[in-house]
Write an enzyme that holds these catalytic residues in place. Structure first.
Site, PDB file in Angstrom:
ATOM      1  N   VAL A   4      16.696  -7.698  10.844  1.00 19.86           N
ATOM      2  CA  VAL A   4      16.228  -7.306   9.984  1.00 19.86           C
ATOM      3  C   VAL A   4      14.821  -6.419  10.437  1.00 19.86           C
ATOM      4  O   VAL A   4      14.082  -7.654  10.864  1.00 19.86           O
ATOM      5  CB  VAL A   4      16.296  -7.188   8.716  1.00 19.86           C
ATOM      6  CG1 VAL A   4      15.254  -6.472   8.470  1.00 19.86           C
ATOM      7  CG2 VAL A   4      17.473  -7.294   7.743  1.00 19.86           C
TER       8      VAL A   4
ATOM      9  N   GLY B 139       2.677  -7.367   5.790  1.00 21.26           N
ATOM     10  CA  GLY B 139       4.083  -8.201   5.817  1.00 21.26           C
ATOM     11  C   GLY B 139       4.741  -8.422   4.036  1.00 21.26           C
ATOM     12  O   GLY B 139       5.719  -9.877   4.791  1.00 21.26           O
TER      13      GLY B 139
ATOM     14  N   GLY C 243       6.436  -0.661  10.609  1.00 22.16           N
ATOM     15  CA  GLY C 243       5.185  -0.845   9.618  1.00 22.16           C
ATOM     16  C   GLY C 243       4.889  -1.728   8.815  1.00 22.16           C
ATOM     17  O   GLY C 243       2.965  -1.628   8.507  1.00 22.16           O
TER      18      GLY C 243
ATOM     19  N   ASP D 215      11.134  -4.563  10.062  1.00 21.96           N
ATOM     20  CA  ASP D 215      10.411  -3.565   9.559  1.00 21.96           C
ATOM     21  C   ASP D 215       9.578  -3.417   9.798  1.00 21.96           C
ATOM     22  O   ASP D 215       8.430  -3.676  10.674  1.00 21.96           O
ATOM     23  CB  ASP D 215       9.483  -4.613   8.498  1.00 21.96           C
ATOM     24  CG  ASP D 215       8.507  -3.849   6.753  1.00 21.96           C
ATOM     25  OD1 ASP D 215       8.792  -3.001   7.599  1.00 21.96           O
ATOM     26  OD2 ASP D 215       8.696  -4.294   5.613  1.00 21.96           O
TER      27      ASP D 215
ATOM     28  N   GLY E 214       2.793  -2.876   7.036  1.00 23.82           N
ATOM     29  CA  GLY E 214       1.665  -3.109   6.357  1.00 23.82           C
ATOM     30  C   GLY E 214       1.284  -4.251   6.161  1.00 23.82           C
ATOM     31  O   GLY E 214       1.433  -5.547   7.163  1.00 23.82           O
TER      32      GLY E 214
ATOM     33  N   TYR F  79       0.677  -1.384   0.034  1.00 24.32           N
ATOM     34  CA  TYR F  79       0.324   0.308  -0.373  1.00 24.32           C
ATOM     35  C   TYR F  79       1.275   0.881  -0.009  1.00 24.32           C
ATOM     36  O   TYR F  79       0.759   2.269   0.684  1.00 24.32           O
ATOM     37  CB  TYR F  79      -0.910   0.039   1.349  1.00 24.32           C
ATOM     38  CG  TYR F  79      -2.211   1.064   1.248  1.00 24.32           C
ATOM     39  CD1 TYR F  79      -2.092   1.867   0.089  1.00 24.32           C
ATOM     40  CD2 TYR F  79      -2.928   1.247   2.052  1.00 24.32           C
ATOM     41  CE1 TYR F  79      -3.868   2.283   0.225  1.00 24.32           C
ATOM     42  CE2 TYR F  79      -4.363   1.607   2.470  1.00 24.32           C
ATOM     43  CZ  TYR F  79      -4.339   2.916   0.874  1.00 24.32           C
ATOM     44  OH  TYR F  79      -5.559   3.341   0.969  1.00 24.32           O
TER      45      TYR F  79
ATOM     46  N   CYS G 299      -6.022  12.225  -4.717  1.00 23.94           N
ATOM     47  CA  CYS G 299      -4.639  12.133  -4.750  1.00 23.94           C
ATOM     48  C   CYS G 299      -3.766  11.820  -6.205  1.00 23.94           C
ATOM     49  O   CYS G 299      -2.226  12.168  -5.457  1.00 23.94           O
ATOM     50  CB  CYS G 299      -4.546  10.511  -3.377  1.00 23.94           C
ATOM     51  SG  CYS G 299      -4.597  10.866  -2.110  1.00 23.94           S
TER      52      CYS G 299
ATOM     53  N   GLN H  68      -3.662  -5.932  10.116  1.00 23.06           N
ATOM     54  CA  GLN H  68      -2.636  -5.908   8.841  1.00 23.06           C
ATOM     55  C   GLN H  68      -1.701  -7.416   9.996  1.00 23.06           C
ATOM     56  O   GLN H  68      -1.284  -8.580   8.884  1.00 23.06           O
ATOM     57  CB  GLN H  68      -1.525  -5.255   8.634  1.00 23.06           C
ATOM     58  CG  GLN H  68      -2.012  -4.382   8.135  1.00 23.06           C
ATOM     59  CD  GLN H  68      -1.540  -3.101   7.687  1.00 23.06           C
ATOM     60  OE1 GLN H  68      -0.179  -2.265   8.501  1.00 23.06           O
ATOM     61  NE2 GLN H  68      -1.505  -2.004   6.788  1.00 23.06           N
TER      62      GLN H  68
ATOM     63  N   SER I 298      -1.024  -1.542  13.008  1.00 20.68           N
ATOM     64  CA  SER I 298      -2.632  -2.476  13.031  1.00 20.68           C
ATOM     65  C   SER I 298      -2.700  -3.549  13.178  1.00 20.68           C
ATOM     66  O   SER I 298      -1.878  -4.399  12.421  1.00 20.68           O
ATOM     67  CB  SER I 298      -2.505  -2.751  11.315  1.00 20.68           C
ATOM     68  OG  SER I 298      -3.561  -2.243  10.377  1.00 20.68           O
TER      69      SER I 298
END
Length: 305
Positions: free
Chosen positions: A115, A123, A119, A117, A121, A81, A304, A146, A143
């Protein structure tokens, strides 16, 4: 009898105005009216922190947890996204995979690295890094939906997903100084300009001394304290797109900036693809969401773009 689509008529009126561009060389009356309408939201952005731990949950509950059924169709197989990278791509999924690969190369991953990640999203980027780089990846997201989707579809040894505020992850003694690489795709817009410096200090805190970070975000050409009032109310509560003038001071005492790349023009094609996919979903499932929601969603994607 003539039928006119109000949205098409409205967007036609916006052509040649400064609405949605922020930066403008002159002035126009419609732009001035919209600036006045945005004043309450801007003042709130100036004088309050719209992205505290408590307030940050608004956007996840209202937007990112809206419904995975819609997102699965709108985003396609990549479930990404954020802006796709369309260089050489023939469709949305190829363009999103291009973006994953671009970030993969910038991270300079080596097998066995740890590592994060931030945020994450749904995944899918984490899954790509894990598979292509043979690295251990932890995805962190606020989220619930998510994390649930990613855990059900992608979890495997060396790939996990955590429902947690990134700030709590930074304060976990078990995580501090343990990551070789950290990346964040499309979360900086939800950090808020008042929290940019603490965010980058958080990233530094999680990294090993030899660590490297990659941050992908939408960008504004000029500083703004808050999101467009419509987006702030109905789509991304509390979000604010960062400007270069906000980001650079936030990183300069903690990181050496080695690379800065802009492919923002690719967002128009990405949004167009999302809009087409959303229309297909609503046509196939007309009662899944209210007519008001469907209209709002169409306006959001088109404005947008």
């Amino acid at each position: 009898k003539a039928e006119v689509d109000p949205l098409n008529f409205f967007f036609m009126m916006l052509n040649g105005t400064s609405i949605g561009t922020r930066r403008k060389e002159g002035s126009d009356y419609l732009g001035m009216v919209m600036q006045l309408a945005a004043l309450p939201t801007d003042l709130a952005g100036y004088f309050t922190n719209q992205q505290t731990k408590e307030r940050s949950t608004r956007v996840t509950k209202q937007h990112y947890d809206a419904g995975n059924d819609l997102y699965e169709v709108m985003l396609g197989p990549s479930m990404s996204y954020t802006c796709a990278y369309w260089k050489g791509a023939k469709n949305l999924n190829e363009a999103q995979t291009n973006k994953f690969n671009l970030i993969f190369r910038k991270l300079q991953l080596e097998p066995g690295m740890k590592v994060a990640d931030l945020g994450m999203g749904w995944g899918t980027a984490a899954a790509y890094m894990h598979e292509q780089g043979k690295v251990d990846v932890t995805g962190v997201s606020l989220s619930e939906q998510q994390v649930k989707w990613a855990s059900e579809h992608l979890t495997k040894p060396g790939l996990r997903f955590v429902w947690q505020d990134y700030r709590d992850h930074c304060e976990d003694p078990k995580q501090i100084g343990t990551y070789d690489r950290i990346y964040s795709i499309g979360m900086l817009e939800h950090i808020g300009y008042k929290n940019l410096a603490p965010f980058f200090k958080c990233v530094k805190k999680l990294l090993k001394p030899t660590g490297l970070a990659v941050v992908h975000t939408i960008g504004e050409p000029d500083f703004v304290p808050a999101m467009d009032p419509f987006l702030d109310t109905y789509i991304f509560p509390g979000a604010v797109i960062p400007s270069m003038s906000s980001v650079i001071p936030a990183i300069e005492n903690d990181f050496i900036l080695e690379d800065w790349q802009n492919f923002g023009h690719d967002y128009a094609k990405t949004l167009a693809a999302w809009s087409d996919n959303s229309k297909k979903f609503f046509a196939a499932h007309p009662k899944a969401y209210t007519p008001e929601f469907q209209r709002m969603w169409e306006y959001y994607l088109r404005m947008c773009k």
